[in-house]
Write an enzyme that holds these catalytic residues in place. Sequence first.
Site, PDB file in Angstrom:
ATOM      1  N   GLU A 152       3.481  10.819   1.093  1.00 10.99           N
ATOM      2  CA  GLU A 152       2.309  10.081   0.619  1.00 10.99           C
ATOM      3  C   GLU A 152       1.375   9.829   1.794  1.00 10.99           C
ATOM      4  O   GLU A 152       1.824   9.574   2.920  1.00 10.99           O
ATOM      5  CB  GLU A 152       2.745   8.740   0.009  1.00 10.99           C
ATOM      6  CG  GLU A 152       1.591   7.855  -0.422  1.00 10.99           C
ATOM      7  CD  GLU A 152       2.062   6.502  -0.969  1.00 10.99           C
ATOM      8  OE1 GLU A 152       1.220   5.602  -1.110  1.00 10.99           O
ATOM      9  OE2 GLU A 152       3.277   6.360  -1.228  1.00 10.99           O
ATOM     10  N   GLU A 166      12.083   1.567  -1.895  1.00 12.14           N
ATOM     11  CA  GLU A 166      11.534   2.665  -1.114  1.00 12.14           C
ATOM     12  C   GLU A 166      12.121   2.653   0.296  1.00 12.14           C
ATOM     13  O   GLU A 166      12.267   1.599   0.899  1.00 12.14           O
ATOM     14  CB  GLU A 166      10.012   2.558  -1.041  1.00 12.14           C
ATOM     15  CG  GLU A 166       9.346   2.472  -2.419  1.00 12.14           C
ATOM     16  CD  GLU A 166       7.877   2.084  -2.342  1.00 12.14           C
ATOM     17  OE1 GLU A 166       7.218   2.456  -1.343  1.00 12.14           O
ATOM     18  OE2 GLU A 166       7.391   1.414  -3.267  1.00 12.14           O
TER      19      GLU A 166
END
Length: 312
Positions: A227, A135
């Site tokens: 997110e 990520e």
Amino acid sequence: MRPSYYPEGVFDESKVSSSKSSNSKTQLWHTKGRCPKGTIPMRRTKKADLLRASSIKSYGRKKHRSIPKPRSADPDFSSQSGHQHAIAYVEGDKYYGAKATLNVWEPKIQQPNEFSLSQIWILGGSFGEDLNSIEAGWQVSPDLYGDTNTRLFTYWTINNEIAMGASIYPVSGFKASQYDINILVWKDPKEGNWWMQFGNNYVLGYWPAFLFPYLSDSASMIEWGGEVVNSESDGQHTSTQMGSGHFPGEGFGKSSYFKNIQIVDDSNKLRDPKDIGIFTEQPNCYDVKTGKMGDWGNYFYYGGPGRNTNCP
């Protein structure tokens, strides 16, 4: 420290250095100077940072993050994880990297234990205990950093120009100038390590291949998007913003976006992804809208304000 191969079509390898000098202010600390040759920048650890951690042992460790599972049939998925997403994704093929231009904002965070991020996920294995993820992106996390600055984040990187956890500068404004960052992550076909490039010049470093048994060959899914944590501490949905804090329908200069999203294929070439899907748990809180045009290639707007009249 250089990769054996770069994805075809990224840039002229002979002109790239892992520590190329630049006058661009990509991070706030650049306004104060640069690191001497042979050194790397590191964010200073202060007493307040340690006090925010639940323990000395946990300080600096990556906290659990929810991985969006776009095709989950579980209706309680969002409430179980406490995390919400607005993403575009591809799956069903072998992927050897991903690239995107990320619009950078400074979303408002309601609770200190919440965060808002925008990133690329490179995933391998099955959802659950057998899932590996790489990520990289930007985030606002008061609990981790002690402020609400927008910061570059990932792990296992070293470079003397770009610091992990350092504030990105400048950031976009509503109906004002827009600022983007470019992130590319790809698998070195010779050594097997997963490398990261920030911008057009900075090869930051790599994730060693041995870390990821389920990414040893390739990734099975790529995700791009945002997110947030929805703690619902007062019984209502959080007002923590995702992206710019505005919905995709508001468009350029108001809503946050990813553009020129691409994948690296098995020939080590960048190409446009096929069959792009979208996913969000609660579109009245955070949403996503894809498109394709000219210089932007494949793109999407995403995000939202969280709590509003339609997202109680």
